[in-house]
Design an enzyme around this catalytic site. Structure first.
Site, PDB file in Angstrom:
ATOM      1  N   SER A 167      39.197  37.003  45.878  1.00  0.00           N
ATOM      2  CA  SER A 167      38.797  38.172  45.100  1.00  0.00           C
ATOM      3  C   SER A 167      38.090  37.694  43.836  1.00  0.00           C
ATOM      4  CB  SER A 167      40.023  39.015  44.716  1.00  0.00           C
ATOM      5  OG  SER A 167      39.617  40.158  43.983  1.00  0.00           O
ATOM      6  N   GLU A 168      36.982  38.376  43.474  1.00  0.00           N
ATOM      7  CA  GLU A 168      36.144  37.849  42.392  1.00  0.00           C
ATOM      8  C   GLU A 168      36.785  37.880  41.014  1.00  0.00           C
ATOM      9  OE1 GLU A 168      33.990  41.890  43.281  1.00  0.00           O
ATOM     10  OE2 GLU A 168      35.229  40.470  44.374  1.00  0.00           O
ATOM     11  N   ASN A 169      37.908  38.601  40.855  1.00  0.00           N
ATOM     12  CA  ASN A 169      38.575  38.557  39.565  1.00  0.00           C
ATOM     13  C   ASN A 169      39.394  37.283  39.376  1.00  0.00           C
ATOM     14  OD1 ASN A 169      40.311  39.700  41.589  1.00  0.00           O
ATOM     15  ND2 ASN A 169      41.763  40.246  39.989  1.00  0.00           N
ATOM     16  N   GLY A 170      39.415  36.409  40.403  1.00  0.00           N
ATOM     17  CA  GLY A 170      40.042  35.108  40.247  1.00  0.00           C
ATOM     18  C   GLY A 170      41.332  34.926  41.018  1.00  0.00           C
TER      19      GLY A 170
END
Length: 216
Positions: free
Chosen positions: A54-57
């Site tokens: 997920s791109e939020n880390g």
């Protein structure tokens, strides 16, 4: 939408997610976009190692939790689980993964996809609409394969698979496969080609609901 087309059999959202999951290869690192694509996490095939990003880390996510922990969320602010070996990290490192070509597959939602693989999924262009590009542009271009999971038509029955996107573009020629509630369709330089149709729907019925010529 006519009465005939409104009563066609269609895949449910869970069935769509399962169909996408079936195509994800063993060992793939996959980003699931906000909205419909997040459901894919609940339908990954048994015995297949698939690493969710997920791109939020976050990397190494599992299916939706039974008990929510809002300290652990995906990019859509939904609670997630973490598989053994999974971890979370700074979002700048996450975007470096996306832009560096380290994702095998990303699955995104869309407002429109063109027959040649152009993607529009962040803004309808309406004056009162709230744009939400997030990491979509980075994902669409950075992943080795970009798939779209969306309803086949709008609420008013207009095809979301179009000859040319009329909404603001996310990326050009980036989508290779589209999963809808009626069919699986490959798109690209050669146009749109049907891979699979929902049982009970004919090719002619699918074509009638699609704004681009379909090949078999």
């Amino acid at each position: 939408m006519s009465a005939e087309t409104s009563t066609l059999p269609r895949w449910s959202r869970a069935q769509m997610a399962a169909r996408v999951a079936r195509d994800i290869p063993d060992g793939a690192v996959v980003n699931l976009g906000i909205g419909l694509p997040t459901l894919v996490a609940n339908h990954l095939p048994e015995g297949r190692e698939i690493v969710l990003h997920s791109e939020n880390g976050v990397i190494g996510m599992g299916p939706a939790p039974g008990a929510e922990d809002y300290d652990l969320i995906n990019a859509g602010k939904q609670p997630v689980t973490l598989r053994p070996g999974g971890c979370y990290f700074h979002h700048a490192d996450s975007f470096a993964m996306m832009r560096g070509g380290h994702l095998d597959v990303c699955v995104l939602g869309a407002f429109q996809v063109s027959a040649h693989g152009d993607l529009a999924n962040w803004h309808t262009g309406a004056p009162d609409a709230i744009p939400a590009v997030g990491g979509a542009m980075d994902l669409a271009i950075g992943a080795k394969r970009t798939w779209v999971m969306m309803e086949h038509g709008t609420k008013s029955g207009e095809s979301k698979l179009v000859e040319r996107c009329t909404y603001p573009l996310t990326g050009l020629a980036c989508v290779s496969r589209v999963y809808t509630d009626l069919a699986v369709i490959d798109v690209g330089a050669g146009g749109a080609r049907v891979v699979e149709i929902v049982e009970g729907v004919s090719f002619e019925q699918l074509q009638a609901l699609t704004a681009v010529p379909l090949a078999r």
